[in-house]
Design a protein around this motif. Structure first.
Motif, short mmCIF file in Angstrom:
data_model
loop_
_atom_site.label_atom_id
_atom_site.label_comp_id
_atom_site.label_asym_id
_atom_site.label_seq_id
_atom_site.Cartn_x
_atom_site.Cartn_y
_atom_site.Cartn_z
N LYS A 1 0.82 -1.21 0.00
CA LYS A 1 0.00 0.00 0.00
C LYS A 1 0.85 1.26 0.00
O LYS A 1 0.33 2.36 -0.10
N ASP B 1 -10.96 8.51 -2.71
CA ASP B 1 -9.53 8.37 -2.98
C ASP B 1 -9.26 6.99 -3.59
O ASP B 1 -9.69 5.96 -3.08
N GLN B 2 -8.49 7.02 -4.68
CA GLN B 2 -8.35 5.79 -5.45
C GLN B 2 -7.68 4.66 -4.65
O GLN B 2 -8.08 3.51 -4.74
N ASP B 3 -6.66 5.00 -3.86
CA ASP B 3 -5.91 3.95 -3.16
C ASP B 3 -6.36 3.74 -1.73
O ASP B 3 -6.46 2.63 -1.25
N ASN C 1 -5.30 14.73 -7.46
CA ASN C 1 -6.42 15.21 -6.65
C ASN C 1 -5.98 15.64 -5.26
O ASN C 1 -6.78 15.99 -4.43
N TRP C 2 -4.67 15.58 -5.01
CA TRP C 2 -4.18 15.87 -3.67
C TRP C 2 -3.73 17.31 -3.50
O TRP C 2 -3.05 17.87 -4.37
N TYR D 1 3.52 3.99 -1.28
CA TYR D 1 4.13 4.55 -2.48
C TYR D 1 5.49 5.11 -2.13
O TYR D 1 5.75 5.50 -0.98
N SER E 1 1.06 7.81 -6.49
CA SER E 1 -0.32 7.36 -6.53
C SER E 1 -1.06 8.08 -7.66
O SER E 1 -0.75 9.24 -7.96
N LYS E 2 -2.04 7.41 -8.26
CA LYS E 2 -2.83 8.07 -9.30
C LYS E 2 -3.63 9.23 -8.71
O LYS E 2 -4.02 10.15 -9.40
N SER E 3 -3.86 9.18 -7.39
CA SER E 3 -4.62 10.24 -6.73
C SER E 3 -3.82 11.54 -6.63
O SER E 3 -4.37 12.55 -6.20
N ASP F 1 -10.54 -0.51 -8.12
CA ASP F 1 -9.48 0.39 -8.60
C ASP F 1 -10.09 1.47 -9.48
O ASP F 1 -9.49 1.92 -10.45
#
Lengths: 420, 323
Positions: free
Chosen positions: A192, B160-162, A251-252, A194, A246-248, B178
């Motif tokens: 989990k 949130d994706q993760d 959005n962060w 990164y 992370s792909k997020s 996912d």
């Protein structure tokens, strides 16, 4: 029986109607009065006001203490007015149209050029303030169109924060180049967790975080469609493709990035010293700080300068303006700078103050190094920065979600040019 | 407060008016009429002044501003030179406007359809009597009580994706896990619409539930005596009776949805890559990020125009029903 309301005044539950009618009458009388007097706030001759964005309890208290000392030193009364950071600019503009500007206005440095361009600020040198002992980068930071309008007390910038325990366990060293950061981040990406976290959100946070990559790679905000800027963006894309980011990320905000780091979801992060207070509050988190890695060994790590500057708004009252400059002189004095820097984990603007600060906060030495090469976002494009920033955030978000960096940046540059 | 003044006024005037007219010298009918008219205007005046000050003035100001070069320096000099239709052409030439307009339409239609269908279904569901009905109904009101910005921030975490709850839940039950809720340009708008549907359900449910209570029970009984199925009863009896309420719900829903701003800012900031940019965020961006108040006013005016068209439509529908 009396009730004590949160503001400490007595409230008698009896005489219900009067309790409603009297305040209503008072409110309408005040409103009528305000409307009739044209909403112009009368300045109190003996009280000077400083408007800032220190709405957090701790910042408000630190500034309050500073102003109390300066009041004593200058023999005047100084009051603090704090409004949320996002509203400082609009509030100050409204105050300008009603001729009720404060004596000292603390603006975010990226917003200062807009205010200066509108003719709202008095150059500090005209009021007798000097720039001795202030590094050139920080003078630029407070300048617009070659004039010095804003005195910084402290500045901040971005750095690489890393989890010491995680790096030690993996037997990895703190990266110093882009290649090292990429491989280290990849190795640290497990389950989990990164390898790296940064903010690429669609607001100023994301743009602030992109600048060290753009500038260290030789890119420039005055021309976005260059191979240097595209190279920086491609580097972000590569980290994302590796799964180290992370792909997020798109959005962060910077606060989200800090949360991910503290929760152990990221081994390293790009962030600023304003997070240190929160990081220190978490027990068992063993963090370190380093300069942001550069494209090739030997390159300068060029970060963005952030923080507020103290300015004197153009109120037309030259006597008060002179006193306002004295207030700034006191607030941005060496000793006050050190006190404020130690409180807020930022770096003093003044070279001598910074030297003292370095001995008192050795764990943040990397920040001092990063500040010495850091650049102001608005030095080149001035009041145009907001357009550049909007175009840039749209571009890197497009690139990170699939488009080619070149195409996205080309469109961004067109957007900036046509927006003139 | 209004109830106390009304009840005090009634016994005060009713017996007195004819008595006073008879005892004292008679007031001429014309003067009486004029006095009555004056009194009527006196009651209307506060509302008219209020409307003119707080609705009329800003509206006119906004329209004028869209033809002016209104910049930060205007606040100091007070000068905002007219620049013709420059602001308008700048806004229309910017590719972002078309995109934001299209996304606003998708957002509004999607939100309204979702909110209304789910709200109506819940309203019908709760019109039956069953244990815990009241408790459940009040629980469903919760989204309405939460401030938009708070919902936005909470949902951003959930999506949130993760590390989001939603994906880990979907992963546990074995479907996906996912999904790039807010991080893909094709998905972000859908996610924002979903959150807005969640926020809008209580409003739709409450109003429609109220409407359903007004439908006479006898009609349903008559329909079932005629042998109509539940669906047929709903379509031919309940829906037509609900029509006025449905119009209110949809028009009010439309007006609050089309100008969406806070939710989008909290969820995505208009990103990624402008994929959730709406007219609301565009006017905010123009006015308060770029400080180009003229351009902001243009987009604001377009929003007002769209709302006005629907307001007129709503008034017409209501008038036709009155006949």
């Amino acid at each position: 029986m009396t009730e004590i309301s949160p503001d400490g005044t007595d409230r008698r539950p009896s005489r219900r109607t009067r309790r409603i009618v009297v305040p209503l009458t008072v409110v309408s009388a005040i409103l009528t009065g305000a409307v009739l007097s044209g909403c112009g706030q009368q300045r109190d001759d003996d009280v000077y006001t400083v408007m800032n964005s220190s709405t957090d309890e701790s910042y408000h208290r630190w500034d309050g203490d500073t102003l109390a000392r300066c009041s004593k030193q200058l023999g005047i009364t100084i009051e603090q007015q704090s409004v949320p950071a996002a509203q400082v600019m609009t509030k100050a503009l409204r105050m300008a149209s009603s001729k009720s500007l404060p004596d000292v206005l603390q603006l975010d440095a990226s917003e200062m050029p807009t205010f200066a361009e509108a003719g709202g600020l008095i150059p500090l040198k005209d009021l007798g303030l000097t720039t001795t002992d202030i590094p050139e980068g920080i003078v630029d930071f407070g300048s617009f169109d070659g004039k010095y309008y804003g005195a910084a007390r402290t500045v901040n910038t971005l750095a690489l924060f890393y989890n010491k325990d995680t790096l030690d366990k993996a037997g990895l060293k703190v990266p110093t180049t882009w290649a090292e950061m990429q491989s280290t981040a990849k190795k640290l990406t497990q389950g989990k967790r990164y390898g790296l976290a940064l903010s690429a959100g669609g607001a100023e946070d994301g743009v602030f975080q992109f600048t060290p990559f753009m500038w260290s790679n030789g890119g420039d905000e005055s021309k976005l469609d260059t191979p240097e800027v595209a190279g920086a963006l491609d580097y972000w894309k590569a980290l994302l493709k590796d799964g180290s980011l992370s792909k997020s990320t798109v959005n962060w905000t910077q606060a989200d990035v800090n949360d991910q780091f503290m929760a152990g979801n990221a081994a390293m992060m790009i962030n600023g010293p304003w997070q240190v207070e929160t990081l220190n509050a978490k027990k068992g988190l063993n963090w370190g700080i380093a300069e942001i890695p550069v494209p090739e060994a030997g390159d300068d790590s060029v970060g963005p300068l952030g923080g507020g500057v103290l300015t004197v708004p153009n109120t037309g009252d030259s006597e008060r303006e002179k006193t306002a400059a004295k207030i700034i002189g006191c607030m941005a004095g060496e000793q006050e700078q050190i006190t404020y820097a130690l409180n807020s984990w930022m770096v003093p603007a003044n070279t001598k103050a910074a030297a003292v600060w370095r001995t008192k906060a050795p764990e943040l030495a990397a920040l001092a190094g990063q500040v010495s090469t850091a650049r102001s976002r608005t030095a080149k494009v001035g009041a145009q920065w907001s357009s550049v920033s909007l175009a840039l955030q749209s571009a890197f978000q497009s690139a990170l979600t699939g488009e080619s960096s070149e195409a996205a940046l080309k469109r961004a540059q067109q957007q900036v040019t046509s927006g003139n | 407060m209004s109830s106390t003044t009304a009840s005090a006024a009634v016994p005060h005037t009713e017996p007195k008016a004819p008595a006073a007219g008879a005892a004292k010298k008679p007031v001429s009918p014309r003067r009486a009429k004029r006095r009555r008219q004056l009194a009527q205007w006196g009651f209307i005046a506060p509302a008219v002044i209020f409307m003119a000050l707080f609705f009329g003035y800003p509206l006119v100001r906004n329209i004028v501003m869209s033809f002016q070069d209104y910049s930060p320096s205007t606040f100091f000099t007070g000068e905002a030179p007219f620049n013709g239709t420059d602001n308008w052409s700048n806004v229309f030439d910017d590719g972002l406007f078309g995109k934001a307009l299209w996304q606003t339409i998708l957002f509004t239609v999607g939100s309204l359809v979702g909110q209304f269908c789910i709200g109506l279904a819940l309203a019908v569901f709760f019109s039956r009597r069953f244990p815990l009905n009241g408790v459940l109904r009040s629980l469903i009101l919760l989204p309405w009580l939460v401030p938009m910005v708070v919902s936005g921030i909470v949902w951003r975490r959930i999506f949130d994706q993760d590390t989001g709850v939603l994906n880990s839940f979907l992963g546990t039950i074995g479907i996906g896990g996912d999904t790039p809720w807010l991080t893909s340009t094709s998905m972000a708008l859908v996610s924002v619409i979903l959150v807005n549907i969640w926020i809008g359900i209580p409003f739709n449910m409450v109003i429609l539930y109220g409407g359903l209570q007004e439908v006479p029970k006898e009609l349903h009984e008559a329909a079932s005596l005629d042998g109509a199925s539940a669906w047929r009863t709903f379509r031919s009896v309940t829906l037509p009776m609900l029509k006025p309420v449905i119009t209110v719900v949809l028009v009010l829903g439309f007006m609050s949805t089309v100008k969406i701003l806070d939710l989008v800012l909290a969820l995505t900031d208009g990103g990624p890559a402008d994929s959730t940019q709406t007219l609301g965020t565009l006017t905010y961006q123009n006015s308060f990020v770029q400080m180009d108040f003229g351009a902001g006013a243009v987009v604001g005016n377009i929003l007002i125009l769209i709302s006005a068209v629907f307001a007129v439509f709503y008034l017409r529908v209501n008038r036709n029903e009155g006949k």
